[in-house]
Design an enzyme around this catalytic site. Structure first.
Site, PDB file in Angstrom:
ATOM      1  N   GLN A 177       0.827  -1.199   0.000  1.00  0.00           N
ATOM      2  CA  GLN A 177       0.000   0.000   0.000  1.00  0.00           C
ATOM      3  C   GLN A 177       0.863   1.251   0.000  1.00  0.00           C
ATOM      4  OE1 GLN A 177      -2.347   1.765   3.297  1.00  0.00           O
ATOM      5  NE2 GLN A 177      -4.106   1.392   1.972  1.00  0.00           N
ATOM      6  N   CYS A 198      -6.798   7.337   4.646  1.00  0.00           N
ATOM      7  CA  CYS A 198      -6.163   7.685   5.923  1.00  0.00           C
ATOM      8  C   CYS A 198      -6.462   9.149   6.276  1.00  0.00           C
ATOM      9  CB  CYS A 198      -4.643   7.474   5.844  1.00  0.00           C
ATOM     10  SG  CYS A 198      -3.819   7.918   7.384  1.00  0.00           S
ATOM     11  N   LYS A 248      -7.899   2.022  -1.982  1.00  0.00           N
ATOM     12  CA  LYS A 248      -8.700   1.867  -0.762  1.00  0.00           C
ATOM     13  C   LYS A 248      -9.198   3.237  -0.354  1.00  0.00           C
ATOM     14  CE  LYS A 248      -8.653   0.011   3.923  1.00  0.00           C
ATOM     15  NZ  LYS A 248      -8.153   0.959   4.937  1.00  0.00           N
ATOM     16  N   HIS A 291     -13.750   1.369   2.753  1.00  0.00           N
ATOM     17  CA  HIS A 291     -14.021   1.431   4.196  1.00  0.00           C
ATOM     18  C   HIS A 291     -15.373   2.133   4.306  1.00  0.00           C
ATOM     19  CE1 HIS A 291     -12.448   2.714   8.457  1.00  0.00           C
ATOM     20  NE2 HIS A 291     -13.648   2.147   8.496  1.00  0.00           N
ATOM     21  N   ASN A 326     -14.848  -3.043   3.585  1.00  0.00           N
ATOM     22  CA  ASN A 326     -14.017  -3.002   4.790  1.00  0.00           C
ATOM     23  C   ASN A 326     -14.733  -2.170   5.862  1.00  0.00           C
ATOM     24  OD1 ASN A 326     -11.612  -0.804   5.953  1.00  0.00           O
ATOM     25  ND2 ASN A 326     -11.482  -2.956   6.487  1.00  0.00           N
ATOM     26  N   GLY A 327     -14.456  -2.533   7.106  1.00  0.00           N
ATOM     27  CA  GLY A 327     -14.947  -1.738   8.231  1.00  0.00           C
ATOM     28  C   GLY A 327     -15.863  -2.520   9.147  1.00  0.00           C
ATOM     29  N   GLY A 328     -15.378  -2.800  10.368  1.00  0.00           N
ATOM     30  CA  GLY A 328     -16.234  -3.404  11.385  1.00  0.00           C
ATOM     31  C   GLY A 328     -16.575  -4.860  11.168  1.00  0.00           C
TER      32      GLY A 328
HETATM   33  C1  LIG Z   1      -3.337   0.531  13.937  1.00  0.00           C
HETATM   34  C2  LIG Z   1      -4.043   0.756  12.619  1.00  0.00           C
HETATM   35  C3  LIG Z   1      -3.314   1.152  11.533  1.00  0.00           C
HETATM   36  C4  LIG Z   1      -3.941   1.358  10.298  1.00  0.00           C
HETATM   37  N1  LIG Z   1      -3.172   1.685   9.216  1.00  0.00           N
HETATM   38  C5  LIG Z   1      -3.751   1.724   7.996  1.00  0.00           C
HETATM   39  C6  LIG Z   1      -2.962   1.893   6.824  1.00  0.00           C
HETATM   40  O1  LIG Z   1      -1.726   1.986   6.876  1.00  0.00           O
HETATM   41  N2  LIG Z   1      -3.596   1.932   5.633  1.00  0.00           N
HETATM   42  C7  LIG Z   1      -4.968   1.792   5.526  1.00  0.00           C
HETATM   43  O2  LIG Z   1      -5.500   1.796   4.416  1.00  0.00           O
HETATM   44  N3  LIG Z   1      -5.728   1.644   6.608  1.00  0.00           N
HETATM   45  C8  LIG Z   1      -5.152   1.584   7.834  1.00  0.00           C
HETATM   46  N4  LIG Z   1      -5.931   1.378   8.936  1.00  0.00           N
HETATM   47  C9  LIG Z   1      -7.389   1.253   8.769  1.00  0.00           C
HETATM   48  C10 LIG Z   1      -7.777  -0.204   8.540  1.00  0.00           C
HETATM   49  O3  LIG Z   1      -7.159  -0.693   7.380  1.00  0.00           O
HETATM   50  C11 LIG Z   1      -9.294  -0.337   8.351  1.00  0.00           C
HETATM   51  O4  LIG Z   1      -9.706   0.401   7.239  1.00  0.00           O
HETATM   52  C12 LIG Z   1     -10.080   0.127   9.572  1.00  0.00           C
HETATM   53  O5  LIG Z   1      -9.478  -0.286  10.775  1.00  0.00           O
HETATM   54  C13 LIG Z   1     -11.507  -0.416   9.500  1.00  0.00           C
HETATM   55  O6  LIG Z   1     -11.511  -1.821   9.309  1.00  0.00           O
HETATM   56  P1  LIG Z   1     -11.640  -2.857  10.555  1.00  0.00           P
HETATM   57  O7  LIG Z   1     -12.894  -2.466  11.298  1.00  0.00           O
HETATM   58  O8  LIG Z   1     -11.719  -4.206   9.907  1.00  0.00           O
HETATM   59  O9  LIG Z   1     -10.438  -2.661  11.402  1.00  0.00           O
HETATM   60  C14 LIG Z   1      -5.341   1.180  10.175  1.00  0.00           C
HETATM   61  C15 LIG Z   1      -6.067   0.764  11.290  1.00  0.00           C
HETATM   62  C16 LIG Z   1      -5.435   0.559  12.497  1.00  0.00           C
HETATM   63  C17 LIG Z   1      -6.252   0.090  13.688  1.00  0.00           C
END
Ligand SMILES: Cc1cc2nc3c(=O)[nH]c(=O)nc-3n(C[C@H](O)[C@H](O)[C@H](O)COP(=O)(O)O)c2cc1C
Length: 322
Positions: free
Chosen positions: A53, A83, A122, A154, A194-196
């Site tokens: 990424q 982000c 993303k 997301h 993606n998300g949750g």
């Molecule tokens: C510690 C941490 C670091 C993350 N770093 C990135 C990242 O580098 N790039 C990205 O696209 N999303 C990043 N995210 C977001 C996750 O990829 C994801 O979109 C978000 O947590 C929601 O998905 P989830 O509910 O499955 O965690 C990060 C999330 C966390 C908790």
């Protein structure tokens, strides 16, 4: 995920699922072009399939990075348009690019022109006061025209003003319907939600609407769930029947990396959640948290931590059949 999905984490996750696509942390184009590239982009061939990424907004720089990623054998190059951190906003990339779909299209076009592997994006469903219908449609149109191979969404907005990156992962409400509608409107586009997503049952349910599911926190915090990916989603045997067997299989890797001067904790910090809910898991975590940071900590430290687990077989949720 930054600070989380480094190469040690990815190697461990690959032991748990052969089929899931694994993503690196976001690495900025500036860092790839000006930083310690060998260290930043290093991965083990065992990690395949693995996607790099990138963060950035300069089509020329991103194309250079995509070419480098392709040469290194990454299986996919992904652009971060989700982000919300201040640092990333200052660089005019990440989620704030939701407001500049044409520029994102230019970035994707520049990358697809130079690399043979899929280029994906993303994104969020919108930012701040954007209308998620028109904002996501605009971004989708721009990247589709540029040859994007998949869009990972997301399913919540990012609020760039006033919320921390952490809050931006929880507070803006999830809208899975918006992602389902995107897929319905673009049957030819691979759409990943993606998300949750907390477990594999939820992932399977989403897969009746979209082409893929990306799991972030659930995969990292409770990696044992990944043991169910290959059997449940790909109809293949799980690489290991228990999380304990997978952790034990990490030993040769740990031995090799210790020999290269990597500290034990840099690797074992990613396995702290491997036994969540199993009797003895807290003692396992505590032992690693205190002992793996000490100079000289090695395979015996991990073995001692594993010995604190009580009868893994009594916790069927932590087996491949979960
Ligand atoms: C510690 C941490 C670091 C993350 N770093 C990135 C990242 O580098 N790039 C990205 O696209 N999303 C990043 N995210 C977001 C996750 O990829 C994801 O979109 C978000 O947590 C929601 O998905 P989830 O509910 O499955 O965690 C990060 C999330 C966390 C908790």
């Amino acid at each position: 995920m930054m600070e989380w999905t480094d190469r040690h984490c990815r190697f461990f996750h690959r032991l748990l699922t052969r089929r899931a696509l694994i993503y690196t942390e976001m690495i900025t184009a500036q860092a790839v072009l000006r930083g310690d590239r060998t260290r930043l982009l290093a991965y083990d061939p065992f990690e395949h399939p693995v996607a790099l990424q990138l963060g950035g907004c300069d089509p020329r720089q991103l194309a250079q990075c995509a070419r480098i990623a392709g040469d290194l054998g990454y299986d996919e190059v992904n652009l971060n348009v989700g982000c919300p951190s201040d640092r990333v906003q200052e660089g005019r990339f990440g989620a704030c690019l939701m407001a500049e779909p044409a520029l994102v299209g230019d970035c994707v076009a520049a990358m697809t022109a130079v690399v043979g592997v899929p280029v994906t994006v993303k994104c969020r469903i919108g930012i701040d006061d954007q209308d998620p219908e028109s904002a996501l449609d605009a971004l989708t149109g721009a990247v589709q025209q540029a040859g994007v191979a998949a869009l990972i969404v997301h399913a919540r907005k990012a609020w760039l003003d006033g919320l921390s990156p952490r809050e931006n992962r929880d507070i803006p409400p999830l809208d899975y319907g918006r992602v389902y509608r995107l897929k319905a409107a673009h049957p030819q586009l691979a759409v990943v939600l993606n998300g949750g997503v907390a477990d594999l049952d939820q992932a399977a349910a989403h897969l009746t609407h979209v082409d893929g599911v990306m799991m972030g926190r659930a995969a990292y915090q409770e990696p044992w769930r990944l043991l169910a990916v290959d059997p449940m989603l790909f109809g293949e045997a799980s690489p290991f029947t228990t999380a304990k067997a997978a952790v034990e299989a990490l030993n040769p890797y740990i031995g090799r990396e210790l020999g290269r001067g990597v500290r034990l904790n840099a690797m074992t910090r990613h396995i702290l959640g491997a036994f969540r809910g199993v009797p003895g898991a807290r003692a396992f975590r505590r032992h690693l948290a205190t002992e793996a940071v000490k100079p000289g900590a090695g395979i015996a430290t991990l073995r001692d931590a594993l010995a604190l687990l009580v009868d893994i077989a009594a916790a069927p949720a932590h087996t491949a059949a979960a």
